[in-house]
Design a protein around this motif. Structure first.
Motif, PDB file in Angstrom:
ATOM      1  N   LYS A  20       6.374  14.939   3.483  1.00  0.00           N
ATOM      2  CA  LYS A  20       5.840  14.753   4.832  1.00  0.00           C
ATOM      3  C   LYS A  20       6.592  13.630   5.515  1.00  0.00           C
ATOM      4  O   LYS A  20       6.865  12.592   4.913  1.00  0.00           O
ATOM      5  CB  LYS A  20       4.347  14.421   4.747  1.00  0.00           C
ATOM      6  N   LEU A  36       7.416  10.421   7.839  1.00  0.00           N
ATOM      7  CA  LEU A  36       6.653   9.195   8.040  1.00  0.00           C
ATOM      8  C   LEU A  36       5.908   9.196   9.365  1.00  0.00           C
ATOM      9  O   LEU A  36       4.768   8.734   9.451  1.00  0.00           O
ATOM     10  CB  LEU A  36       7.583   7.982   7.959  1.00  0.00           C
ATOM     11  N   GLU A  77       4.570  11.533  10.862  1.00  0.00           N
ATOM     12  CA  GLU A  77       3.379  12.374  10.796  1.00  0.00           C
ATOM     13  C   GLU A  77       2.205  11.608  10.213  1.00  0.00           C
ATOM     14  O   GLU A  77       1.059  11.786  10.650  1.00  0.00           O
ATOM     15  CB  GLU A  77       3.680  13.621   9.965  1.00  0.00           C
ATOM     16  N   TYR A  78       2.479  10.733   9.234  1.00  0.00           N
ATOM     17  CA  TYR A  78       1.414   9.873   8.718  1.00  0.00           C
ATOM     18  C   TYR A  78       0.893   8.964   9.823  1.00  0.00           C
ATOM     19  O   TYR A  78      -0.318   8.766   9.981  1.00  0.00           O
ATOM     20  CB  TYR A  78       1.931   9.014   7.561  1.00  0.00           C
ATOM     21  N   GLU A 118      -1.232  10.779  12.446  1.00  0.00           N
ATOM     22  CA  GLU A 118      -2.520  11.211  11.921  1.00  0.00           C
ATOM     23  C   GLU A 118      -3.399  10.044  11.476  1.00  0.00           C
ATOM     24  O   GLU A 118      -4.545  10.259  11.094  1.00  0.00           O
ATOM     25  CB  GLU A 118      -2.301  12.163  10.739  1.00  0.00           C
ATOM     26  N   LYS A 148      -2.948   8.172   8.866  1.00  0.00           N
ATOM     27  CA  LYS A 148      -3.082   8.170   7.416  1.00  0.00           C
ATOM     28  C   LYS A 148      -2.123   7.161   6.798  1.00  0.00           C
ATOM     29  O   LYS A 148      -1.046   6.912   7.318  1.00  0.00           O
ATOM     30  CB  LYS A 148      -2.782   9.565   6.855  1.00  0.00           C
ATOM     31  N   GLU A 149      -2.559   6.579   5.708  1.00  0.00           N
ATOM     32  CA  GLU A 149      -1.721   5.623   5.012  1.00  0.00           C
ATOM     33  C   GLU A 149      -0.679   6.366   4.179  1.00  0.00           C
ATOM     34  O   GLU A 149      -0.949   7.410   3.594  1.00  0.00           O
ATOM     35  CB  GLU A 149      -2.578   4.731   4.116  1.00  0.00           C
ATOM     36  N   VAL A 150       0.520   5.809   4.146  1.00  0.00           N
ATOM     37  CA  VAL A 150       1.592   6.420   3.365  1.00  0.00           C
ATOM     38  C   VAL A 150       1.238   6.300   1.885  1.00  0.00           C
ATOM     39  O   VAL A 150       0.882   5.213   1.409  1.00  0.00           O
ATOM     40  CB  VAL A 150       2.933   5.724   3.653  1.00  0.00           C
ATOM     41  N   PRO A 151       1.298   7.395   1.126  1.00  0.00           N
ATOM     42  CA  PRO A 151       0.830   7.377  -0.264  1.00  0.00           C
ATOM     43  C   PRO A 151       1.681   6.567  -1.231  1.00  0.00           C
ATOM     44  O   PRO A 151       1.256   6.304  -2.346  1.00  0.00           O
ATOM     45  CB  PRO A 151       0.835   8.862  -0.653  1.00  0.00           C
ATOM     46  N   VAL A 190      -2.331   1.587  10.136  1.00  0.00           N
ATOM     47  CA  VAL A 190      -1.107   2.179   9.622  1.00  0.00           C
ATOM     48  C   VAL A 190       0.054   1.203   9.609  1.00  0.00           C
ATOM     49  O   VAL A 190       0.828   1.134   8.667  1.00  0.00           O
ATOM     50  CB  VAL A 190      -0.729   3.430  10.455  1.00  0.00           C
TER      51      VAL A 190
END
Length: 405
Positions: A158, A160, A162-163, A166, A168-171, A215
């Motif tokens: 995915k 970056l 896009e995180y 959205e 969302k935290e980067v995994p 984020v």
């Protein structure tokens, strides 16, 4: 049949993918690429007999790809591969590039450039040409750089950005990568009020700012001068009353750690997800967050801007550099213009097709594209490239004709 690599001067406000679509719109019905399309149709017929339903897309178009994307707001050299030339594009991703970037001090946005919504503002009265030129010395040479969160780099399949979009935290941790700045110089210094660059008037909503904090950890990495001055606004920046948290240091990722670490002395906080490693400071360097009232510009003068020319290696992010430079000046900064003037052997004004020629018809762009592709083929003979394969094919045809006679 002609194919290979050429470069086009991409205009602003369109994506690199749109450039490809526009080129296909002009190339598909052209006489120049009619032989290529005829050969492709013949190849497709053979393929259909041996591999049925292999191609889902039955359209026959001139095959085009690009060798290094440019953001929609960026302009300049965009490498294009045609036909088998697309197989040579990887080499252009790894070559040295020259950029001219214009940087505006005084604010951070959600997109790292002046087209984004403002997340935070900072003082800029302390930013001078002399201090900027001195700071540039910290960025020349080999450095470690973390890609910005708003980048196309993939993490677990995915991208970056896009995180970020959205919330969302980067995994996993975004690791710093080695880059090199071979040359870096000031082209033009613009005092506040002497230019037309400005930030987007729209401020980000509180929800967007919360998202940025989640984020990008913006609150942890930036404390504006207004927070230290008091309740009075400075350069139009009102005091938010927020307390400064620990800054991100060189080893931090965009994923918050469970146990906060103490701020290390002498290390400037990085903005957003991390840019260049913070260079060591000397006592003469400007402080990270200067608050001296005597450094403030006259009311209404506006923030200064600077145009820089940089020669960098593959993987260098101008936006990360922009943020780090602003932070080193004790302020914030955004990119307001970016031009790629050279990539590999292609340079604006020398051997690059002007985009406006496309609308003038094939009589104008056709000879130019043919010459650019021919020149590239000739220069790449002996390098196992498209030109070599074309030469080999012609030799085989001659040998076949001789045998037949």
């Amino acid at each position: 049949m002609i194919e290979g690599v050429f470069a086009i001067n991409k205009p602003a406000s369109i994506s690199s993918a749109q450039v490809i679509r526009n080129l296909q719109h002009h190339f598909n019905p052209s006489a120049l690429f009619a032989p290529w399309l005829a050969a492709e149709r013949s190849s497709r017929k053979v393929e259909e007999r041996t591999h049925r339903n292999r191609r889902k897309d039955k359209r026959v178009q001139v095959k085009i790809g690009h060798g290094g994307t440019l953001d929609p707001m960026a302009t300049g050299v965009l490498i294009m591969g045609v036909g088998k030339g697309t197989k040579r594009l990887q080499g252009f991703l790894e070559c040295t590039k020259v950029y001219e970037a214009t940087i505006l001090f005084g604010a951070a946005t959600d997109t790292y450039d002046v087209q984004g919504k403002v997340l935070r503002r900072a003082d800029y009265g302390q930013v001078t040409r002399e201090k900027v030129e001195k700071a540039l010395g910290k960025f020349r040479g080999k450095l470690m750089q973390r890609p910005p969160i708003y980048s196309a780099l993939r993490v677990q399949g995915k991208r970056l950005y896009e995180y970020a979009r959205e919330g969302k935290e980067v995994p996993k941790e975004i690791e710093a990568r080695p880059v090199e700045v071979k040359d870096l110089e000031v082209v033009e210094w613009m005092e506040g009020g002497s230019h037309t660059y400005s930030f987007h008037k729209e401020e980000a909503e509180d929800e967007a700012k919360d998202l940025a904090e989640k984020v990008l950890h913006l609150e942890e990495s930036v404390a504006t001068s207004a927070n230290a001055v008091g309740s009075e606004s400075v350069n139009g920046v009102a005091n938010t009353g927020a307390k400064r948290k620990r800054p991100l240091d060189d080893g931090d990722s965009v994923v918050p750690r469970k146990k906060p670490e103490l701020e290390r002395d002498g290390v400037s906080p990085s903005l957003m997800s991390g840019g260049l490693q913070s260079p060591s400071r000397s006592p003469e360097d400007p402080p990270v967050h200067p608050h001296s009232q005597q450094n403030l510009p006259p009311p209404g003068q506006g923030p200064p801007a600077v145009k820089l020319r940089m020669t960098v290696t593959s993987g260098f992010y101008v936006r990360s550099f922009t943020h780090d430079l602003g932070e080193m000046m004790g302020s914030l900064a955004c990119m307001c213009a970016l031009v790629r003037t050279r990539q590999g052997d292609f340079e604006l004004g020398k051997n690059v097709l002007e985009y406006e020629n496309l609308e003038k018809g094939e009589d104008v762009w056709g000879p130019k594209v043919e010459q650019l592709l021919t020149d590239w083929q000739r220069s790449n003979q002996g390098n196992d490239g498209v030109a070599d394969r074309s030469v080999d094919e012609r030799r085989r045809r001659r040998n076949s004709s001789s045998d037949a006679s």
